[in-house]
Write a protein that holds these residues in place. Structure first.
Motif, PDB file in Angstrom:
ATOM      1  N   ILE A 118      32.630  29.329  25.013  1.00  0.00           N
ATOM      2  CA  ILE A 118      34.026  29.392  25.444  1.00  0.00           C
ATOM      3  C   ILE A 118      34.440  30.825  25.769  1.00  0.00           C
ATOM      4  O   ILE A 118      35.338  31.071  26.541  1.00  0.00           O
ATOM      5  N   ILE A 119      33.746  31.776  25.135  1.00  0.00           N
ATOM      6  CA  ILE A 119      34.161  33.176  25.193  1.00  0.00           C
ATOM      7  C   ILE A 119      33.531  33.876  26.398  1.00  0.00           C
ATOM      8  O   ILE A 119      32.439  33.526  26.826  1.00  0.00           O
ATOM      9  N   SER A 120      34.231  34.872  26.904  1.00  0.00           N
ATOM     10  CA  SER A 120      33.745  35.617  28.064  1.00  0.00           C
ATOM     11  C   SER A 120      32.402  36.290  27.794  1.00  0.00           C
ATOM     12  O   SER A 120      32.216  36.983  26.793  1.00  0.00           O
ATOM     13  N   THR A 121      31.471  36.088  28.722  1.00  0.00           N
ATOM     14  CA  THR A 121      30.154  36.721  28.628  1.00  0.00           C
ATOM     15  C   THR A 121      30.283  38.243  28.607  1.00  0.00           C
ATOM     16  O   THR A 121      29.615  38.911  27.826  1.00  0.00           O
ATOM     17  N   ALA A 122      31.149  38.764  29.475  1.00  0.00           N
ATOM     18  CA  ALA A 122      31.289  40.214  29.576  1.00  0.00           C
ATOM     19  C   ALA A 122      31.867  40.803  28.288  1.00  0.00           C
ATOM     20  O   ALA A 122      31.410  41.844  27.810  1.00  0.00           O
ATOM     21  N   VAL A 123      32.854  40.112  27.719  1.00  0.00           N
ATOM     22  CA  VAL A 123      33.469  40.602  26.484  1.00  0.00           C
ATOM     23  C   VAL A 123      32.443  40.614  25.357  1.00  0.00           C
ATOM     24  O   VAL A 123      32.312  41.594  24.617  1.00  0.00           O
ATOM     25  N   VAL A 127      30.035  43.469  25.581  1.00  0.00           N
ATOM     26  CA  VAL A 127      30.565  44.723  25.035  1.00  0.00           C
ATOM     27  C   VAL A 127      30.392  44.739  23.519  1.00  0.00           C
ATOM     28  O   VAL A 127      29.965  45.732  22.928  1.00  0.00           O
ATOM     29  N   VAL A 128      30.726  43.607  22.884  1.00  0.00           N
ATOM     30  CA  VAL A 128      30.586  43.515  21.431  1.00  0.00           C
ATOM     31  C   VAL A 128      29.114  43.669  21.035  1.00  0.00           C
ATOM     32  O   VAL A 128      28.786  44.403  20.101  1.00  0.00           O
ATOM     33  N   GLU A 176      25.291  39.024  34.283  1.00  0.00           N
ATOM     34  CA  GLU A 176      26.538  39.663  33.880  1.00  0.00           C
ATOM     35  C   GLU A 176      26.394  40.398  32.547  1.00  0.00           C
ATOM     36  O   GLU A 176      26.770  41.558  32.419  1.00  0.00           O
ATOM     37  N   PHE A 231      23.151  43.180  43.204  1.00  0.00           N
ATOM     38  CA  PHE A 231      24.496  43.727  42.959  1.00  0.00           C
ATOM     39  C   PHE A 231      24.531  45.231  43.211  1.00  0.00           C
ATOM     40  O   PHE A 231      25.434  45.753  43.842  1.00  0.00           O
ATOM     41  N   ARG A 257      39.680  28.789  31.576  1.00  0.00           N
ATOM     42  CA  ARG A 257      38.612  29.507  30.887  1.00  0.00           C
ATOM     43  C   ARG A 257      37.818  30.357  31.876  1.00  0.00           C
ATOM     44  O   ARG A 257      37.538  31.525  31.629  1.00  0.00           O
ATOM     45  N   ASN A 263      37.893  34.449  31.721  1.00  0.00           N
ATOM     46  CA  ASN A 263      36.649  35.111  31.340  1.00  0.00           C
ATOM     47  C   ASN A 263      35.957  35.824  32.494  1.00  0.00           C
ATOM     48  O   ASN A 263      34.985  36.524  32.284  1.00  0.00           O
ATOM     49  N   TYR A 314      34.523  38.249  35.136  1.00  0.00           N
ATOM     50  CA  TYR A 314      34.353  39.691  35.046  1.00  0.00           C
ATOM     51  C   TYR A 314      34.034  40.349  36.393  1.00  0.00           C
ATOM     52  O   TYR A 314      34.750  41.254  36.827  1.00  0.00           O
ATOM     53  N   LEU A 315      32.945  39.887  37.056  1.00  0.00           N
ATOM     54  CA  LEU A 315      32.466  40.599  38.237  1.00  0.00           C
ATOM     55  C   LEU A 315      33.504  40.690  39.359  1.00  0.00           C
ATOM     56  O   LEU A 315      33.690  41.754  39.949  1.00  0.00           O
ATOM     57  N   PHE A 332      36.329  43.016  38.574  1.00  0.00           N
ATOM     58  CA  PHE A 332      35.698  44.328  38.425  1.00  0.00           C
ATOM     59  C   PHE A 332      35.534  44.996  39.785  1.00  0.00           C
ATOM     60  O   PHE A 332      35.964  46.136  39.997  1.00  0.00           O
ATOM     61  N   THR A 337      38.737  41.714  30.673  1.00  0.00           N
ATOM     62  CA  THR A 337      37.274  41.848  30.702  1.00  0.00           C
ATOM     63  C   THR A 337      36.864  43.167  31.337  1.00  0.00           C
ATOM     64  O   THR A 337      35.984  43.866  30.836  1.00  0.00           O
ATOM     65  N   LEU A 386      37.932  46.274  29.252  1.00  0.00           N
ATOM     66  CA  LEU A 386      37.104  46.362  28.061  1.00  0.00           C
ATOM     67  C   LEU A 386      35.722  46.934  28.379  1.00  0.00           C
ATOM     68  O   LEU A 386      35.239  47.853  27.711  1.00  0.00           O
ATOM     69  N   ALA A 395      38.530  43.275  22.596  1.00  0.00           N
ATOM     70  CA  ALA A 395      37.727  42.054  22.650  1.00  0.00           C
ATOM     71  C   ALA A 395      38.489  40.899  22.008  1.00  0.00           C
ATOM     72  O   ALA A 395      38.485  39.776  22.516  1.00  0.00           O
ATOM     73  N   SER A 450      41.030  39.242  24.129  1.00  0.00           N
ATOM     74  CA  SER A 450      40.453  38.300  25.073  1.00  0.00           C
ATOM     75  C   SER A 450      39.963  37.032  24.383  1.00  0.00           C
ATOM     76  O   SER A 450      40.117  35.926  24.892  1.00  0.00           O
ATOM     77  N   ILE A 451      39.359  37.196  23.192  1.00  0.00           N
ATOM     78  CA  ILE A 451      38.717  36.074  22.510  1.00  0.00           C
ATOM     79  C   ILE A 451      39.730  35.154  21.830  1.00  0.00           C
ATOM     80  O   ILE A 451      39.652  33.932  21.950  1.00  0.00           O
ATOM     81  N   ILE A 488      41.713  32.293  23.736  1.00  0.00           N
ATOM     82  CA  ILE A 488      40.865  31.196  24.205  1.00  0.00           C
ATOM     83  C   ILE A 488      40.334  30.390  23.004  1.00  0.00           C
ATOM     84  O   ILE A 488      40.154  29.178  23.095  1.00  0.00           O
ATOM     85  N   LEU A 489      40.139  31.072  21.875  1.00  0.00           N
ATOM     86  CA  LEU A 489      39.701  30.338  20.682  1.00  0.00           C
ATOM     87  C   LEU A 489      40.819  29.440  20.145  1.00  0.00           C
ATOM     88  O   LEU A 489      40.553  28.341  19.656  1.00  0.00           O
TER      89      LEU A 489
END
Lengths: 300, 275
Positions: free
Chosen positions: A111-116, A119-120, A228, A250, B201, B205, B207-208, B211, B224, B227, B247, B250-251, B254-255
């Motif tokens: 569910i969570i962003s891949t990019a975020v 970073v983590v 990504e 890219f 979602r 979420n 990014y590219l 960006f 995104t 961050l 982070a 962002s998280i 959605i959670l």
């Protein structure tokens, strides 16, 4: 009666969708298919050079290294995530207490962003001050910090992150497949004295065949396309160790985009050709897999 | 023997659960630690709870702007996707006209064929022509243009709505457009909910795309992008606590959505196999 009116109405309702799809979805592909025959750096003149870009790909070691890296990355991701996902699905398909909650928790990463999360994970795997190294050193599991994102371990790290993000998805897909297998097959087989392993081997696997074929295909395509999280975590480095095909594409288009210094000029013509070849590679692998795995879709 | 297997099963599940949740938990807890504790403390719970991290990240590190941009992009893209895709799904399911198969084929094609980041360049040039490259509308339009999956979700929900209802309305003199607005859309609500969740979602979420579109425009960046940029900044090591707080911004939303709608998320993922 007013059939013509209905047709006109239908087209007018399809218009927004069609315009957006053609202009922003199809046109860019056509654009790339034109520019792959050109030498164009994004500014200045564009020069038709026929198939020269494709000849250049043939001798472009950096690209073929990235192809090899993609295979390692995809292979590692699939080898870890698919068996683990199947195992989890089989366990959760049983009447286990709390399986609904466990399933929802395992699915959460998707569910969570891949990019975020990249970073983590960068903060976790970072060799200097990274959270993982802090804990490993605190409990004396390692003597000195491990360079998780260094030359030796970077590929492993990005694979683990990819597995983390994909596991829940494939588990759920396998679970959906398992739930389609009629329960009475298991019941009658256990009356005949079949053990759990035998049930898994001779009932679950064959009856899951067609679904499994689709899941594996989906997983292959996703693994070959994903870049990504790699881009955010390692940017393809160090020394190109985690550079995958689509990340290479890219960078040909947006060389100055990432934080690291630009090492190459913008190559829109050549980049289009590389993207086309890469799409062909993905397509070819998908087709080879699909024909090679036909046996799986037969229910026998 | 059976008892032993149960132990092994549970131990395995707990290890996988731990590995799955650890990065998320460490982010939530890390966002409340000082930078020094984060980078050297090796603690799980914060020594002292630094709720001020959020305030600083929000104003100093620009995450207030990023959050607003993310919400704007995601909300607009979701609304646009639902409108465009539901109109298409309605006529494809209910009307007969030439080119229907071609339309469906093209939508399926855009879902499966990918040539990577290449498309971003002509898309960007198009937005310059439309004078939308200095706004977030360019990003939103491109997100809406990728509505194939929403279309297929809504198409399957459409076939569950009885035709008798809209046929009766047509006989009573309703135009096709008002059948869509007054009868189909309300009945399509569950489908719109599910497709909307997925669109939201995806956009939240993404990014590219933002960006590339906001490289030189920090005031337009989404969560995104902002961050990931922190990671590249010169003072990245001094800002790990901002990273974690950002982070979380962002998280967590959605959670929260996921807590209430996890069944829809999981149903749709499982359903994609059969489709």
């Amino acid at each position: 009666m007013n059939k013509a009116k209905n047709v006109v109405f239908s087209y007018s309702f399809l218009l927004p969708s069609s315009i957006l799809t053609v202009v922003l979805g199809i046109y860019p592909i056509v654009w790339a298919m034109r520019y792959m025959f050109f030498d164009y750096k994004g500014y200045g003149e564009e020069r038709f050079i026929g198939l020269d870009n494709f000849a250049r790909i043939w001798t472009d070691h950096e690209y073929w290294d990235s192809v090899l890296n993609t295979f390692i990355y995809a292979g590692g991701k699939l080898a870890l995530s698919l068996p683990l996902a199947l195992l989890l699905a089989v366990i959760l398909n049983r009447g286990l207490r709390g399986r609904g909650v466990i399933r929802a928790l395992l699915f959460m990463p998707t569910i969570i962003s891949t990019a975020v999360m990249a970073v983590v994970f960068f903060a976790i795997f970072n060799s200097y001050n990274g959270i993982l190294n802090q804990f490993l050193m605190k409990y004396n599991l390692i003597g000195s910090p491990v360079d998780w994102l260094g030359v030796d371990h970077a590929m492993l790290s990005v694979i683990l992150v990819a597995v983390w993000g994909a596991l829940g998805n494939y588990m759920l897909l396998f679970l959906a497949g398992l739930q389609n297998i009629p329960q009475d097959v298991y019941e009658s087989s256990s009356l005949d004295g079949a053990g759990r392993w035998q049930q898994f081997r001779y009932i679950t696997i064959p009856m899951l065949g067609p679904v499994m074929q689709m899941i594996v295909m989906l997983a292959i395509i996703n693994a070959l396309k994903g870049y990504e999280s790699i881009m955010v975590m390692t940017d393809g480095g160090p020394i190109g160790k985690t550079n995958v095909m689509f990340l290479y594409v890219f960078k040909l288009f947006f060389p100055t985009a990432s934080g690291s210094a630009a090492t190459q000029v913008q190559e829109m013509g050549y980049g289009s050709a590389v993207a086309f070849v890469t799409a062909l590679i993905v397509g070819a692998i998908t087709i080879v897999y699909f024909y090679g795995s036909r046996r799986m879709s037969r229910n026998d | 023997m059976r008892y032993g297997w149960r132990w092994i099963t549970w131990a395995f599940l707990l290890v996988v659960l731990f590995l799955t949740l650890f990065p998320i938990v460490i982010t939530l807890l890390g966002s409340l630690k000082t930078n020094a504790e984060l980078t050297a403390g090796a603690t799980l719970l914060p020594l002292s709870w630094q709720f001020g991290n959020y305030k600083e990240a929000w104003s100093t590190a620009g995450f207030g702007t990023y959050s607003f941009n993310s919400l704007f992009v995601a909300a607009m893209a979701t609304a646009g996707t639902l409108i465009v895709a539901s109109m298409a799904a309605y006529v494809v399911n209910r009307m007969s006209f030439f080119g229907k198969k071609i339309y469906i084929g093209i939508q399926a094609f855009t879902m499966f064929v990918s040539i990577g980041a290449v498309v971003l360049r002509p898309q960007f040039e198009l937005m310059i022509d439309l004078k939308l490259h200095n706004t977030l509308w360019g990003v939103i339009l491109i997100l809406i243009s990728a509505h194939a999956s929403a279309f297929f979700i809504l198409l399957s929900f459409m076939s569950g709505i009885p035709r008798e209802l809209d046929e009766a309305a047509r006989i009573d003199g309703c135009s096709p457009a008002s059948v869509y607005a007054r009868i189909v859309l309300p009945l399509l609500a569950p489908g719109l909910g599910v497709a909307g969740l997925f669109a939201f979602r995806g956009a939240w979420n993404e990014y590219l795309l933002p960006f590339v579109f906001t490289l030189s425009k920090p005031e337009l960046q989404t969560l995104t992008v902002g961050l990931a940029n922190l990671k590249y900044g010169v003072s990245a090591a001094a800002q790990t606590h901002y990273m974690m707080a950002g982070a979380c911004l962002s998280i967590v939303p959605i959670l929260v959505v996921y807590v209430f709608a996890n069944k829809s998320f999981m149903q749709m993922t499982a359903g994609s196999l059969k489709g």
